[in-house]
Scaffold this active site. Structure first.
Site, mmCIF file in Angstrom:
data_model
loop_
_atom_site.group_PDB
_atom_site.id
_atom_site.type_symbol
_atom_site.label_atom_id
_atom_site.label_comp_id
_atom_site.label_asym_id
_atom_site.label_seq_id
_atom_site.Cartn_x
_atom_site.Cartn_y
_atom_site.Cartn_z
ATOM 1 N N LYS A 33 48.289 22.108 14.267
ATOM 2 C CA LYS A 33 48.280 23.555 14.257
ATOM 3 C C LYS A 33 47.806 24.134 12.914
ATOM 4 C CE LYS A 33 52.053 25.386 12.995
ATOM 5 N NZ LYS A 33 53.334 26.078 12.782
ATOM 6 N N THR A 34 48.326 23.597 11.841
ATOM 7 C CA THR A 34 47.970 24.131 10.532
ATOM 8 C C THR A 34 46.494 23.914 10.238
ATOM 9 O OG1 THR A 34 50.201 23.577 9.834
ATOM 10 C CG2 THR A 34 48.642 24.177 8.112
ATOM 11 N N ASP A 220 51.012 32.971 12.732
ATOM 12 C CA ASP A 220 51.559 31.627 12.883
ATOM 13 C C ASP A 220 52.950 31.738 13.512
ATOM 14 O OD1 ASP A 220 51.873 28.921 12.683
ATOM 15 O OD2 ASP A 220 52.336 28.909 10.537
ATOM 16 N N GLU A 221 53.380 30.729 14.237
ATOM 17 C CA GLU A 221 54.723 30.713 14.840
ATOM 18 C C GLU A 221 54.980 31.981 15.648
ATOM 19 O OE1 GLU A 221 56.372 27.989 14.529
ATOM 20 O OE2 GLU A 221 56.293 27.205 12.488
ATOM 21 N N GLN A 251 59.280 25.720 20.972
ATOM 22 C CA GLN A 251 59.926 25.652 19.664
ATOM 23 C C GLN A 251 60.458 27.008 19.217
ATOM 24 O OE1 GLN A 251 58.241 22.917 16.629
ATOM 25 N NE2 GLN A 251 56.516 22.732 18.010
ATOM 26 N N ARG A 599 60.383 15.651 15.639
ATOM 27 C CA ARG A 599 60.176 15.473 14.196
ATOM 28 C C ARG A 599 59.885 14.012 13.868
ATOM 29 N NH1 ARG A 599 58.271 19.575 13.522
ATOM 30 N NH2 ARG A 599 58.526 19.696 15.776
#
Length: 701
Positions: A33-34, A220-221, A251, A599
């Site tokens: 994503k980043t 973002d998010e 998430q 994670r």
DNA sequence: GTTCTTCTCCTTTTT
DNA sequence: GGAGAAGAAC
């Protein structure tokens, strides 16, 4: 640029190059994503779609903002100072300072921290005769924040709702609270967004200018945005629709902070003509972990739906392990021993994380780690700027910067103790109101008139002198040195020095660190702005330590090995959350579990205890329902370790008292006594314990 | 009036 | 095992 594009997979590339209309990038955990966000930022510039300063990028954490800024700068070849990349709150503050008067503030308004807010609420509630028992200040503040999260100024709160909170007193409090904040030239966190929305709603010209100015908006998010943030974003792109939101509905874990998962679920309806790109190739974990996590999250209804696949299909990886323990103590011991074993096998401690549902769960592990000298760090516990000594020192700094900062004055009035308690404060407040002065000015006036007697008068007189002296020094000696002198003069350092405890040592160390940091800033004002918006002091040095943190704090991070303790009903899913939020809350708890599992790069271990000690009593605990929801074929139960060679078929009589045995988790020890299916063993490392004989084998030597 | 001590309550997650 | 409120002592 071509090189950067070449590093993307087809979906990522689509997400970068689709720049002509609203775009939602559904980015599953570990799908790059980043990389997409930063490459898109650079691509917009390289393709001529926008100049760097015409792109507005919102993140939720300062860490994410910093990372994005650095990576964009690297892509563009050199640092770019003018980039609009920041948290919602930081960007709001930056814009609001330019338009403060439009929302009834002066440009140098103060941003309150939670401590200040709570103290203010407490005072106001008392003034209005609200019983703190039936309506605790924390609760009232939370309610006000929820209104702000929905962009509801007091006059916009629906009447029925206003009446329902503490018999309407909650609403009255909200109105006075807002008035008082304006009077103090202060805004709280929620106000930053709320005012931004109001500003844009009520001033079409300003809105139009901002819409022209920011040709592209990145978020973002997106699943974590609240209604106010959503409205702000929408206003900003109204008309041109050049918006790209990146998020993952699976998430979304911040509903208690006002986050609205519907924002992301509704994206297509909100932004007509939009497209959706799904990133489902996971570069982080093996198939087993992904399949387990996917199977779990499939139980949720509120989804847009996507399936994580390992980027490397050949990589099955280890199954998720589920281990049942007797009680919370054994859980902590088990985890600690397991980590020692991994360490001995060559795993790096920095690549191991224990992710818990609630902060207090870390304590049991800390105790074990301390006893065994196992290096660990607690991530995100009490952050630097939230520590009492730092808050105190900052209050002195604020007072130096702004005499009229009443909240800062209240905080330090009697810290260190100078005989000025509640009644003195009341007298000062009364005088301040009567003469229309700030508290500090009122104190000065009353002192001059000798109206403050005894210890309090003396103490306050000295405080005022010290402050005056410090203010005169400010220009010449700089903020850091001046604050140091002030804290010395008023006896604040002595307060801790006199304690002489290890804890006080730490506090003094923190204060020194604070003064060092202030020295790095150009001015006191600049520093205070930084403090208000940046809660952590982030020098995340790569250290060989196990990380302990909440699941919330773990979002966005990854580790080779993840340990997930406390998977019991009540604990996780958290009973209180379910009480408040029902089915929706259950889904959010499940998303938390999903975040936790994803994670892990190589190994995930879940533990649960049959008995858990909650505050003072031991309670039987049922395994979490989430355990049943994990697909069985990707789960292995029982303690890890070398294959059990015939273990379990060894019967109790084989263990004679005094014989040496090996336990899979606890290591070697000497048998004390044998029972039906269990053995008492004095372990070399952890002392005597009763354990299941299945886990023990005799040592031949 | 101020400070120290005891009691009781609860403990989810945080920009 | 921590924080805040109420009561007791200075």
């Amino acid at each position: 640029m071509a090189e950067a594009l070449g590093r993307l997979n087809p979906e990522q590339r689509m997400a970068v190059e689709t720049i002509d209309g609203p775009l939602l990038v559904l980015a599953g955990a570990g799908t790059g994503k980043t990389r997409v966000l930063t490459t898109r930022f650079a691509y917009l510039i390289a393709s001529g779609a926008a100049r760097a300063e015409e792109i507005l990028a919102f993140t939720f954490t300062n860490k994410a903002a910093r990372e994005m800024r650095e990576r964009v700068a690297a892509l563009l070849g050199g640092p770019v100072e003018t980039l609009w990349i920041g948290t919602f709150h930081a960007i709001a503050a930056r814009l609001l300072r330019r338009h403060a008067e439009a929302v009834g503030l002066r440009p140098d308004f103060t941003i309150l921290d939670t401590d200040d807010q709570l103290r203010l609420i407490r005072t106001l509630a008392a003034e209005q005769g609200i019983d703190p028992k039936s309506a605790p200040p924390r609760f009232l503040l939370a309610q006000i924040q929820r209104w702000k999260d929905r962009a509801l100024a007091p006059e916009a709160v629906p009447a029925a709702e206003a009446a329902s909170v503490a018999d309407g007193k909650g609403f009255d409090l909200y109105a006075t609270y807002q008035e008082r904040l304006r009077g103090l030239n202060a805004a709280d966190f929620g106000d930053l967004i709320l005012y931004m929305v109001e500003l844009l709603r009520h001033d079409p010209d300003r809105l139009a200018r901002l819409q022209r100015r920011f040709r592209h908006v990145l978020v973002d998010e997106y699943q974590d945005t609240n209604v106010a943030q959503y409205l702000w974003i929408r206003l900003l792109v109204e008309g041109h629709g050049r918006i790209c939101c990146v998020g993952d509905e699976d998430q979304s874990i911040y509903s208690w902070r006002g986050a609205e998962i519907d924002n992301i679920l509704r994206f297509e309806r909100d932004f007509p003509g939009s497209r959706i790109v799904r990133l489902e190739r996971n570069y982080r974990s093996g198939e087993a972990i992904l399949a387990a996590a996917s199977g779990l999250i499939a139980h949720n209804e509120a989804r847009l739906g996507k399936t994580l696949r390992p980027a490397d299909p050949a990589r099955a990886g280890e199954k998720v392990r589920v281990v049942a323990l007797e009680d919370s103590d054994e859980e902590a011991r088990f985890v600690a021993t397991m980590i020692e074993t991994w360490r001995a096998e060559g795993e790096r401690l920095a690549e191991i994380a224990i992710l818990v549902r609630a902060g207090f769960q870390t304590r049991a592990f800390e105790e074990q780690f301390l006893a065994r000298n196992l290096p660990y760090r607690v991530v995100g516990g009490l952050r630097f700027y939230e520590r009492a000594e730092i808050r105190d020192a900052l209050a002195y700094a604020r007072l130096l910067f702004h005499e009229e900062d009443d909240l800062a004055f209240e905080r330090i009035l009697n810290v260190p103790k100078r005989g000025a308690g509640e009644s003195t404060l009341q007298a000062l407040r009364a005088a301040a109101v009567e003469r229309n002065l700030s508290l500090l000015e009122a104190a000065r006036a009353l002192c001059a008139e000798r109206k403050l007697r005894g210890k309090a008068g003396e103490g306050i007189g000295r405080l005022l002198d010290d402050l005056d002296r410090a203010r005169r020094l400010l220009a010449e000696r700089g903020a850091a040195k001046t604050l140091e002198i002030l804290l010395e003069d008023v006896g604040y350092f002595d307060l801790w020095r006199r304690e002489g405890t290890l804890e006080a040592e730490g506090r003094l160390e923190n204060l020194r660190e604070l003064i060092r940091v202030i020295g790095e800033f150009g001015s006191l004002g600049e520093f205070l702005e930084h403090v208000a918006l940046v809660t952590e002091l982030d020098e995340t040095v790569e250290e060989e330590k196990v990380s302990l943190m909440t699941l919330h704090a773990a979002k966005g991070l990854e580790f080779d090995i993840v340990v997930l303790p406390g998977w019991e009903e009540g604990m996780f899913p958290n009973a209180r959350a379910l009480e408040e939020g029902g089915e929706r809350a259950l889904e959010e708890e499940r998303r938390l579990a999903y975040v936790g599992l994803t994670r892990a790069r190589r190994r995930a271990v879940i533990t649960h205890a049959r008995y858990r000690r909650m505050f003072n009593q031991v309670q039987a605990a049922m395994p979490s329902r989430f355990l049943d929801e994990l697909p069985a074929e990707w789960v292995e139960t029982g303690a890890p370790g070398p294959k059990r060679r015939g273990l379990g078929r060894v019967t109790a009589p084989a263990f004679a008292a005094g014989s040496r045995v090996m336990h899979e988790i606890f290591g070697e020890g000497t048998v004390l006594a044998a029972h039906e299916g269990r053995v008492d063993v004095a372990f070399d490392r952890i002392g005597p314990r009763r354990v299941l004989s299945d886990y023990v084998r005799p040592l031949s030597d």
